[in-house]
Design a protein around this motif. Structure first.
Motif, PDB file in Angstrom:
ATOM      1  N   GLU A  61      43.441  50.874  49.511  1.00  0.00           N
ATOM      2  CA  GLU A  61      43.025  49.606  48.923  1.00  0.00           C
ATOM      3  C   GLU A  61      42.805  48.571  50.011  1.00  0.00           C
ATOM      4  O   GLU A  61      43.250  48.744  51.158  1.00  0.00           O
ATOM      5  CB  GLU A  61      44.084  49.098  47.939  1.00  0.00           C
ATOM      6  CG  GLU A  61      45.426  48.795  48.590  1.00  0.00           C
ATOM      7  CD  GLU A  61      46.462  48.298  47.599  1.00  0.00           C
ATOM      8  OE1 GLU A  61      47.494  47.752  48.054  1.00  0.00           O
ATOM      9  OE2 GLU A  61      46.250  48.432  46.384  1.00  0.00           O
ATOM     10  N   CYS A 110      35.761  33.564  46.966  1.00  0.00           N
ATOM     11  CA  CYS A 110      36.770  33.773  45.927  1.00  0.00           C
ATOM     12  C   CYS A 110      36.388  34.903  44.983  1.00  0.00           C
ATOM     13  O   CYS A 110      37.261  35.630  44.479  1.00  0.00           O
ATOM     14  CB  CYS A 110      36.984  32.485  45.136  1.00  0.00           C
ATOM     15  SG  CYS A 110      37.856  31.191  46.038  1.00  0.00           S
ATOM     16  N   VAL A 164      37.536  37.993  46.581  1.00  0.00           N
ATOM     17  CA  VAL A 164      38.993  38.060  46.491  1.00  0.00           C
ATOM     18  C   VAL A 164      39.415  38.487  45.089  1.00  0.00           C
ATOM     19  O   VAL A 164      40.286  39.354  44.917  1.00  0.00           O
ATOM     20  CB  VAL A 164      39.617  36.697  46.855  1.00  0.00           C
ATOM     21  CG1 VAL A 164      41.121  36.698  46.569  1.00  0.00           C
ATOM     22  CG2 VAL A 164      39.357  36.367  48.314  1.00  0.00           C
ATOM     23  N   SER A 165      38.787  37.908  44.074  1.00  0.00           N
ATOM     24  CA  SER A 165      39.120  38.238  42.687  1.00  0.00           C
ATOM     25  C   SER A 165      38.854  39.705  42.384  1.00  0.00           C
ATOM     26  O   SER A 165      39.601  40.354  41.649  1.00  0.00           O
ATOM     27  CB  SER A 165      38.307  37.348  41.739  1.00  0.00           C
ATOM     28  OG  SER A 165      38.560  37.684  40.385  1.00  0.00           O
ATOM     29  N   TYR A 166      37.797  40.247  42.974  1.00  0.00           N
ATOM     30  CA  TYR A 166      37.423  41.642  42.702  1.00  0.00           C
ATOM     31  C   TYR A 166      38.380  42.619  43.373  1.00  0.00           C
ATOM     32  O   TYR A 166      38.859  43.571  42.744  1.00  0.00           O
ATOM     33  CB  TYR A 166      35.992  41.890  43.193  1.00  0.00           C
ATOM     34  CG  TYR A 166      35.455  43.265  42.873  1.00  0.00           C
ATOM     35  CD1 TYR A 166      34.688  43.484  41.729  1.00  0.00           C
ATOM     36  CD2 TYR A 166      35.705  44.346  43.709  1.00  0.00           C
ATOM     37  CE1 TYR A 166      34.194  44.747  41.425  1.00  0.00           C
ATOM     38  CE2 TYR A 166      35.221  45.611  43.418  1.00  0.00           C
ATOM     39  CZ  TYR A 166      34.469  45.808  42.279  1.00  0.00           C
ATOM     40  OH  TYR A 166      33.984  47.059  41.983  1.00  0.00           O
ATOM     41  N   LYS A 225      41.369  41.858  45.001  1.00  0.00           N
ATOM     42  CA  LYS A 225      42.777  41.487  44.873  1.00  0.00           C
ATOM     43  C   LYS A 225      43.611  41.909  46.093  1.00  0.00           C
ATOM     44  O   LYS A 225      44.624  42.619  45.966  1.00  0.00           O
ATOM     45  CB  LYS A 225      43.373  42.075  43.592  1.00  0.00           C
ATOM     46  CG  LYS A 225      42.694  41.568  42.320  1.00  0.00           C
ATOM     47  CD  LYS A 225      43.300  42.186  41.080  1.00  0.00           C
ATOM     48  CE  LYS A 225      42.679  41.593  39.825  1.00  0.00           C
ATOM     49  NZ  LYS A 225      41.213  41.808  39.741  1.00  0.00           N
ATOM     50  N   LYS A 261      46.232  41.740  49.338  1.00  0.00           N
ATOM     51  CA  LYS A 261      47.565  41.153  49.470  1.00  0.00           C
ATOM     52  C   LYS A 261      47.510  39.805  50.178  1.00  0.00           C
ATOM     53  O   LYS A 261      48.314  38.907  49.911  1.00  0.00           O
ATOM     54  CB  LYS A 261      48.477  42.116  50.247  1.00  0.00           C
ATOM     55  CG  LYS A 261      48.665  43.478  49.588  1.00  0.00           C
ATOM     56  CD  LYS A 261      49.565  44.354  50.443  1.00  0.00           C
ATOM     57  CE  LYS A 261      49.732  45.747  49.826  1.00  0.00           C
ATOM     58  NZ  LYS A 261      48.483  46.539  49.880  1.00  0.00           N
ATOM     59  N   LEU A 269      43.895  32.389  41.349  1.00  0.00           N
ATOM     60  CA  LEU A 269      43.762  33.841  41.533  1.00  0.00           C
ATOM     61  C   LEU A 269      45.103  34.507  41.824  1.00  0.00           C
ATOM     62  O   LEU A 269      45.177  35.728  41.981  1.00  0.00           O
ATOM     63  CB  LEU A 269      42.790  34.134  42.672  1.00  0.00           C
ATOM     64  CG  LEU A 269      41.318  33.802  42.400  1.00  0.00           C
ATOM     65  CD1 LEU A 269      40.497  33.963  43.672  1.00  0.00           C
ATOM     66  CD2 LEU A 269      40.765  34.692  41.289  1.00  0.00           C
ATOM     67  N   GLY A 270      46.161  33.696  41.901  1.00  0.00           N
ATOM     68  CA  GLY A 270      47.492  34.266  42.083  1.00  0.00           C
ATOM     69  C   GLY A 270      47.966  34.342  43.516  1.00  0.00           C
ATOM     70  O   GLY A 270      48.687  35.282  43.880  1.00  0.00           O
ATOM     71  N   TYR A 271      47.607  33.335  44.332  1.00  0.00           N
ATOM     72  CA  TYR A 271      48.005  33.344  45.736  1.00  0.00           C
ATOM     73  C   TYR A 271      48.805  32.094  46.086  1.00  0.00           C
ATOM     74  O   TYR A 271      48.473  30.981  45.655  1.00  0.00           O
ATOM     75  CB  TYR A 271      46.771  33.435  46.639  1.00  0.00           C
ATOM     76  CG  TYR A 271      46.106  34.789  46.584  1.00  0.00           C
ATOM     77  CD1 TYR A 271      46.451  35.795  47.484  1.00  0.00           C
ATOM     78  CD2 TYR A 271      45.163  35.078  45.608  1.00  0.00           C
ATOM     79  CE1 TYR A 271      45.865  37.049  47.416  1.00  0.00           C
ATOM     80  CE2 TYR A 271      44.564  36.330  45.528  1.00  0.00           C
ATOM     81  CZ  TYR A 271      44.927  37.313  46.432  1.00  0.00           C
ATOM     82  OH  TYR A 271      44.342  38.551  46.351  1.00  0.00           O
ATOM     83  N   ARG A 286      49.529  37.040  48.089  1.00  0.00           N
ATOM     84  CA  ARG A 286      49.605  37.356  46.665  1.00  0.00           C
ATOM     85  C   ARG A 286      51.018  37.121  46.138  1.00  0.00           C
ATOM     86  O   ARG A 286      52.003  37.456  46.809  1.00  0.00           O
ATOM     87  CB  ARG A 286      49.176  38.810  46.434  1.00  0.00           C
ATOM     88  CG  ARG A 286      48.505  39.068  45.092  1.00  0.00           C
ATOM     89  CD  ARG A 286      47.880  40.446  45.064  1.00  0.00           C
ATOM     90  NE  ARG A 286      48.874  41.499  45.284  1.00  0.00           N
ATOM     91  CZ  ARG A 286      48.575  42.744  45.595  1.00  0.00           C
ATOM     92  NH1 ARG A 286      47.307  43.097  45.769  1.00  0.00           N
ATOM     93  NH2 ARG A 286      49.530  43.651  45.768  1.00  0.00           N
TER      94      ARG A 286
END
Length: 478
Positions: free
Chosen positions: A80, A113, A116-118, A120, A122, A151-153, A180
Motif C-alpha cells: 500500500e 487532497c 490523499v483521499s483515494y 489513504k 499513513k 480526511l482524518g489526519y 493518519r
C-alpha cells in the motif's frame, strides 16, 4: 509502529519536478512508486534518475487514480501507499509573485487532497513557499488544514531552513505533515545537523557541523573555464561535502561554463564577492534587477530558476547547471535532461535544466524529513536509491548538455506515461548524435548550433571547448 523491514515504505510524489523530493525520500529509505509532473522535461529527468518510479506526465486534475493504482500494484504487488508528498505550484503564494488569490494554481492542493483521499496513506507531506501560511490572511492555509483534518489526519506545520540540514544555501520552505489518526504516534521535526558556529551557541547538545560554504560546495568544479564543458572530474574533492556529492564517481554531467559576451563580463567585473547589481555603475547596468556574486566563504543565496541571478565567485560567468545542482545538494551522478536554458517566451512551455534545478526541493532537506517519517513508521533507515542502475544509464547519454541538451541512445528503455497510464514519446531532440568515436574537442562557436548537434558522445575524460574561438586542440588544463 512496525512495518515489514524487508520492503521499504512506498510513496507518491505529486508536482514532482525533476525529483528533488523523490531523491531525498529514497535516500532516507522510502521508495517513490509513482510521481506526477505537468511538464515532460523535468519528468524525463526524474524517470532517468529513478528507474524504480513510474513517472506520469500531465495535469493532476486529469489523473485517472484507478489506473495509477493499477500501475503501482503491477510494480509493487501487495503493498500500500504509505506516504503522499507534493509541492503544488507556489506562484500564487510567493512573496515574489503577483499574489493573486484567484490564481487557479492556488487550488491545486484540492487535487492533492483527492489523491490523499483515494490512497489513504499513513503520512501526508505538503511542501511550499513560506508565504503559504500567511498569504491572503491565512485563508488558503486554513482551508488546507480543514481539508486534511476532514480526511482524518492530525496536522502539524513548520518552516524549515535547508541550510540547517547540510544544504549550502539559504532556502526556507513551509512543510505541513499530516499523520493518519489511527497511528497513535506524533511526528517529530528533524533536528538541525548544521549551524553557524559564529552566531549559534552549542546549548542543546553536542556540537553540530558547520554550515557548508559555497567554496566547500563547488570549489572542485572551478577547473572548467568559460567556453568549456567537462564530463569528468579533474581535481580531487576538497571538502567532506564534495566527497559526499561525488561518491567516488569520476563522471560529470551538466557542467558547461557559459562564455558571456564582453559587455556582460564587464558588468560582472564590477560586482565583488558577496556584492550585487547595486555595485555596478549605472552606465553598465541592464534591465536586470536581481544579480549577486557568490561569496566563497559563506553559504549561497537562494538558488532560483533563472541562471543569471547568481555569478561565480571567481569567474565572470554564471554557475554551471552542475554547480547550481551542488548548491541544491544533488549528487553528481544526477543528470538533468532537456534544454540547458530557454528564453522568456519559451519558458511558458519549456522547463530547462536551470529551472529544473532551481525549482527543486533540496534532496538533503527532503532526506531529513524522510528520516523522520521512516522513524515514525518503524521502517529501515537505508539508502535505497538505485545508484548502480542510474550510473549504468549514463552509457545511454549522447551529445552535450548544451543547447537542446543530452540525447539518449536508441537502446535506452526510459518510459513516461500520460495521466491515463499510456506510454508517451520522450521530449528528446532526435537530431543529437547516436554514435561514439567523434572528436574529443569541439569548437562549437565555429561550428554553429547546427554543427554542434552533430558532435561527439561524451567519454570519461573529455573536457570540451564549447564556445571559445580558440583552437580545437587547446586543452583546458594547459
Amino acid at each position: 509502529m512496525e512495518t515489514d523491514s524487508k520492503k521499504p515504505l512506498l510513496a507518491i510524489d505529486l508536482f514532482s519536478g525533476a525529483g528533488g523530493f523523490s531523491e531525498g525520500l529514497e535516500a532516507s529509505g522510502i521508495r517513490v512508486a509513482l510521481s506526477q509532473e505537468l511538464h515532460p522535461q523535468p519528468a524525463l529527468t526524474l524517470a532517468f534518475n529513478h528507474p524504480d518510479t513510474s513517472v506520469v506526465v500531465g495535469d493532476i486534475r486529469s489523473l485517472d487514480l484507478d489506473i495509477m493504482e493499477e500501475m503501482i500494484s503491477k510494480r509493487y504487488p501487495g503493498q500500500e501507499i504509505d506516504v503522499v508528498v507534493g509541492g503544488p505550484p507556489c506562484q500564487g503564494f510567493s512573496t515574489a509573485g503577483k499574489k493573486n488569490e484567484n490564481d487557479p494554481r492556488n487550488g491545486l492542493f484540492k487535487n492533492f487532497c483527492n489523491v490523499v483521499s483515494y490512497f489513504k496513506p499513513k503520512v501526508v507531506i505538503l511542501e511550499n513557499v513560506t508565504g503559504f501560511k500567511k498569504m491572503y490572511d491565512g485563508r488558503i492555509y486554513e482551508e488546507a488544514i480543514d481539508s486534511f483534518s476532514a480526511l482524518g489526519y492530525k496536522v502539524v506545520d513548520s518552516i524549515l531552513n535547508a541550510v540547517d540540514y547540510g544544504v549550502p544555501q539559504r532556502r526556507k520552505r513551509f512543510i505541513m505533515v499530516g499523520v493518519r489518526e489511527d497511528i497513535k504516534l506524533k511526528f517529530e521535526w528533524p533536528k538541525p545537523t548544521h549551524q553557524n558556529p559564529e552566531v549559534e551557541a552549542d546549548i542543546f547538545g553536542p556540537r553540530l557541523k558547520k554550515h557548508v560554504s559555497v567554496e566547500e560546495a563547488i570549489s572542485d568544479l572551478g577547473f572548467v573555464k568559460p567556453g568549456y564543458e567537462a564530463h569528468a572530474h579533474k581535481l580531487g574533492a576538497l571538502s567532506d561535502y564534495q566527497v559526499a556529492r561525488r561518491g567516488n564517481y569520476q563522471r560529470l554531467f551538466n557542467h558547461l561554463a557559459t562564455k558571456h559576451r564582453e559587455k556582460a563580463e564587464l558588468t560582472f567585473s564590477y560586482i565583488p564577492e558577496g556584492g550585487t547589481i547595486g555595485n555596478v555603475p549605472d552606465e553598465y547596468k541592464s534591465a536586470k534587477k536581481t544579480m549577486a556574486r557568490l561569496d566563497r566563504r559563506h553559504i549561497s543565496n537562494t538558488v532560483l530558476a533563472l541562471p543569471d541571478d547568481l555569478i561565480h565567485y571567481a569567474q565572470h560567468r554564471i554557475p554551471t547547471v552542475r554547480e547550481m545542482a551542488r548548491l541544491q545538494s544533488f549528487d553528481d551522478d544526477y543528470v538533468f535532461i532537456g534544454k540547458r536554458t530557454s528564453g522568456f517566451t519559451d519558458r511558458k512551455h519549456d522547463v530547462p535544466q536551470y529551472t529544473q534545478v532551481g525549482n527543486a526541493v533540496p534532496p538533503l532537506l527532503a532526506r531529513a524529513i524522510g528520516f523522520q517519517v521512516v522513524e515514525l513508521l518503524g521502517a529501515d533507515h537505508v539508502d535505497i536509491r538505485s545508484k548502480i542502475v542510474r550510473r549504468n544509464r549514463h552509457k545511454w547519454l549522447r551529445g552535450s548538455s548544451g543547447f537542446t541538451g543530452y540525447a539518449l541512445d536508441s537502446v535506452s528503455s526510459i518510459s513516461l506515461y500520460d495521466t491515463h497510464g499510456r506510454s508517451i514519446s520522450l521530449p528528446i531532440d532526435d537530431a543529437q548524435p547516436k554514435t561514439l568515436g567523434l572528436p574529443d574537442l569541439v569548437n562549437w562557436k565555429a561550428a554553429g548550433k547546427t554543427g554542434a548537434k552533430r558532435q561527439w558522445a561524451p567519454g570519461v575524460n573529455e573536457v570540451v571547448n564549447v564556445y571559445s574561438e580558440s583552437s580545437c586542440t587547446q586543452n583546458i588544463l594547459a
